[in-house]
Design an enzyme around this catalytic site. Structure first.
Site, PDB file in Angstrom:
ATOM      1  N   ASP A 135     -20.450 -34.631  36.403  1.00 13.50           N
ATOM      2  CA  ASP A 135     -21.470 -35.201  37.287  1.00 13.50           C
ATOM      3  C   ASP A 135     -22.789 -34.506  36.987  1.00 13.50           C
ATOM      4  O   ASP A 135     -22.845 -33.526  36.237  1.00 13.50           O
ATOM      5  CB  ASP A 135     -21.091 -35.081  38.773  1.00 13.50           C
TER       6      ASP A 135
ATOM      7  N   ASP B 113     -15.257 -31.792  52.600  1.00 15.88           N
ATOM      8  CA  ASP B 113     -15.467 -33.180  53.040  1.00 15.88           C
ATOM      9  C   ASP B 113     -14.637 -34.176  52.226  1.00 15.88           C
ATOM     10  O   ASP B 113     -14.762 -35.385  52.381  1.00 15.88           O
ATOM     11  CB  ASP B 113     -16.947 -33.566  52.930  1.00 15.88           C
TER      12      ASP B 113
ATOM     13  N   HIS C  29     -14.746 -34.601  48.904  1.00 16.63           N
ATOM     14  CA  HIS C  29     -15.326 -35.133  47.671  1.00 16.63           C
ATOM     15  C   HIS C  29     -14.666 -34.495  46.454  1.00 16.63           C
ATOM     16  O   HIS C  29     -14.123 -33.387  46.518  1.00 16.63           O
ATOM     17  CB  HIS C  29     -16.851 -34.929  47.642  1.00 16.63           C
TER      18      HIS C  29
END
Lengths: 240, 240, 240, 240
Positions: C67, C129, C131
Site C-alpha cells: 500500500d 479496527d 484493516h
C-alpha cells in the site's frame, strides 16, 4: 512418470492437445517450450486453430524453443523456422510472445526464465537414438542447464543429417540446447511418442539405466513426466 | 541451484532451521524427509524445541526417513534409531506422524507419498565420497525411485563401516534408499555441508559431470536445490 | 488457516523470520510484500542482518510495498519511507530489487506481478479496527486487485491519522492498496499479531463473518494463511 | 481471473474438456470436484469416453462432489445421483475413487482433502440467481470451508425447487456444500457458463461487488480462476 498409452497417433494428439490447452488457460503468464518435427503435427493441428480464433484469450502464453541449429547466412535457425511453419504461424502467435534461443541469446534466455516464473511445460519427442531436445548421444551433458556444442562431424548420424542440406556450406556447424537441469525445472514434461520405430528407444529410456549414452533416460528423474505413446511406440515396454 | 555460503556451521544451522520451520508452517499436511548424522545436529537443536513447545501447531508435519539399514535382531534400523535420538524424540513427534521406510515397507511408502501430496522438502548431507541419502558409489542407480541393495562387502568403505559394530553378526547386510527420481520429486531439496573434509566432494558434485560414480552430482538436476555450506566446505567451489 | 500461537512477541518474530528466510532461499526469483509498522520490528531485526551479511545470496528477492500514502511534496510515500528505514536500508536491498507501488504505478505493478511468477509471500499485520494492508473499514472493496481511494476525512480514524502530520497541507489525501484478489494470489499470506489490543479484531477476523466492514475477515478465504500470534493477541480466539 | 469467450457451447465443452484432461494427466494423485447439471453435459460427453477406454491410465484421479441434498429414504443424494448418471458411470470411475460429501461425512472429507494434497481443480457452473456450488443467495456464508443448512422453505426459489419432487415428503430438507475457503483452496477453479439466461448473473458475479447476496462474486478472489463462457453468456460483460 505417468504413462498414457493410446490406440493410435490421433489419440496421442488429442491428449497432448488437451494438456497444452489446459496449461495455456491459467490466469497468469504461461511459458511453454514446444518440439518441432513430425510427431507433434497432429497436436498442433488441434491447438493452432483454437489460438488463432481467440488470440486475446491466449496472449498470456509465451514460447521458448528448446534447441537451435543456426543456419549459415540465415536469420532464423532450423528449429525456429520449423516452429514458425508448424505452429507459431498457424496459431498467430505475436512476435513479442516468442523468445528465441540461439547460441547468442543463451544467457538472456536463462535469466528470462529465472525471472518470469519458469517453464510451465515442455513438450518433447524422443529420437530412435534416444535423444531429447538437442541432447544427442555422444555430446550430452546432464550438468548444464543450457549448453552449446559443435556438431560432431564424426557422429554416426552426421552423414544422414548433412544430406538434408543442399551444399556443404549450408550444413549447421553448432547447436544450442536445453539440458537436463532446465528440462527438470519445467513444471511438467510431456513426451509424445508414436510409431514402432521409437519402441526400443522409448523402452530403454523409461526402464533402463540413466546414462548420457541414451540421453532421454534422464527424463526418469523429472518430477512430473507424462508420456503419451501410441500402442506401436509402447510395444517394447514391460507389461504391467 | 541456489548456493548460500555461511561463515560457519552455526550460521548454516540457523538458515537450515529457518527453511525447515518455514516449510512446516504451511496450512496443509507437510511431508519432510530428514537426514541423520553429524551435520544437522545444530539445525535440530534449533528446531526441536520449537516443536516440543507447541506440538499442536505442528501436528500437520509428517516425517519419512529416506534410507535405512536394518539392524539384525532389532526392531528399528540405524537411520530411524538415529533420527529418534537426534530429532523425533526431542521434538516430541507423535508416532502417527512417523512413516518408517524399511525394505519391507518400500511399496507402502511409495504409494503413501504418491497419494498424500508428496515430499515438501528433503534435507540431506553429502559424504566425502559423494554419496547422498543411501546412494553410495558403486551401488547407485539413478533410475529407481526407491531401491534396495545388499551392502557390498568389497566396497572401499566396508571395513570402516563394519568396524562400528561389536560383532560380525550385527553388521547390517542390506539397505534401502530413496533414489534420484524420488529426491527430484521433493518440492525442495536442501543440502547442508560443513567442514573442509567435504570441500572436494561438494565441488565435484555441484560443478562436475553427473555420474553415479559421484552420486550427489545428480542433485544438479533437482528443480529447486538449496545448498547451505560453510566457508570451509565451499572452499573448492569456483569463484563466481 | 494455520494458527501458531507463541508465548510472546519475541517468539512471533522468530517464527516469522524463519518463514521469510525459508521463502527467500528458493532457487528462483522470489517476490515478497512486507508490512511496515511496529509489529514486524523484531522480525526485521532478525532478517535484515542475514541479508546484509550475504547480499549476493539474496539478490533473487524482490520487494513490493502493498500500500502507499503519497506525501504531498515528497518523492516517497509513507509506506516506502517506513520500509526503507525499517528493512530495506538495514538489509541493504538494491534499488533494482525494490518495486514501488504508487497511485501512478498501479498498472505497472499489476502487469509486473502477472508476468514474473507473482507474489510468493505477503507479510501483513491487522489493525485493531480490522484493516489489513490499506483496506480500511468504510472504503474496502473485495473486488479489486489493486485500487485507489481518497482518504475519507469523515472516517472515525481520520482525526487521529491527521494528528501525526505537522500541517494540514502535509496530510496525505489519497491511498493505493492491494485488495483481496491480489492478496489471495500470494502463494502464502502471513499475518503477525501481537498484544492484547489486537485480540478482539483478530478473533472477529478469523472466526466471524466475511465482510468489508471488518476487512481482514476476507483472509479466511486465502488458500494458505499462516497466523502467528502471541498469547495476548490470541486471547479472544475460541479454545479448540 | 482469466476469461475465455467461445463462439458457442460446443467450444466451451471442448476447452473445458481439455482443462480436465490436462489436469488428470499429472503424475500423482489428482483430486477433482465436478458440477452436475445441464451446463457440463457436453464436457462430460468428451471426457467420459477417454477415461472409459483407458481406465488404468486415469486411476490416479479422485472425485469429490462439492455439494449434496440428501433424498429422504434414499442412499444417495441428488448430486451424487446426478453425477453417477452424467459422468461417473459413463466414465467407469471405480467406487474407491469416489469420495461422497454428505452432511454426515463433512468432517471426513475436510480431513481427507487436508491430507491428500487438496483439490487440484473444481469445475462449477453459476446460477441465474448467482449461486455457485450449494451457496444459495440468502444462506451463503463466506467464512465456512464446508457447511450445512436447512433448505429455506421461504426462499424465492423454493416453490420451483419443490415442484421437481413427486410428494412433499420427498423434497430434500437440508444441504451441505463447499464454501468459499474450500473453493479458493482448489489449485484451479473453472467456471463454465452458457446461454443468455446466465449473462446478467455472470456479469454481476465477475464485475460487481463481492457479496453473499450474489454468492459467485466471491470467485473474484480465487487465485487462478478460469471462466469459459459462450458469447451469449458473456454478452453483458463490459467490452475490454
Amino acid at each position: 512418470m505417468k504413462l498414457v498409452i493410446e490406440t493410435d497417433a490421433v489419440a496421442v494428439s488429442r491428449t497432448a492437445a488437451a494438456v497444452l490447452l489446459g496449461t495455456m488457460t491459467h490466469d497468469r503468464r504461461v511459458n511453454l517450450s514446444l518440439t518441432a518435427g513430425a510427431t507433434p503435427v497432429g497436436t498442433y493441428a488441434l491447438v493452432a486453430p483454437v489460438l488463432a480464433a481467440n488470440p486475446s484469450a491466449y496472449d498470456n502464453v509465451h514460447f521458448y524453443n528448446f534447441d537451435e541449429l543456426p543456419l549459415p547466412g540465415q536469420d532464423r535457425g532450423m528449429t525456429m523456422s520449423a516452429l514458425d511453419e508448424q505452429f507459431y504461424g498457424p496459431a498467430g502467435i505475436r512476435p513479442q510472445n516468442l523468445h528465441e534461443l540461439t547460441p547468442e541469446s543463451e544467457g538472456d534466455i536463462r535469466a528470462d526464465l529465472a525471472g518470469n516464473g519458469g517453464l510451465d511445460l515442455i513438450l518433447m519427442g524422443v529420437g530412435s537414438d534416444g535423444h531429447f531436445c538437442g541432447n544427442m548421444p555422444g555430446v550430452t551433458r546432464f550438468d548444464a542447464d543450457i549448453y552449446q556444442f559443435p556438431i560432431p562431424t564424426d557422429a554416426p548420424w552426421y552423414a544422414d543429417f548433412a544430406s538434408h542440406f543442399d551444399t556443404p556450406e549450408s550444413v549447421p556447424t553448432r547447436a544450442v540446447t536445453f539440458g537436463a537441469p532446465m528440462v527438470n525445472r519445467a513444471k511438467r514434461a510431456v513426451l509424445i511418442v508414436t510409431g514402432a520405430g521409437k519402441a526400443d528407444a522409448l523402452a530403454a529410456a523409461l526402464t533402463g539405466p540413466v546414462t548420457p549414452e541414451l540421453p532421454a533416460s534422464i527424463l526418469q528423474t523429472h518430477p512430473d513426466l507424462l508420456v503419451i505413446a501410441d500402442q506401436a511406440a509402447a510395444a517394447a515396454l514391460p507389461t504391467r
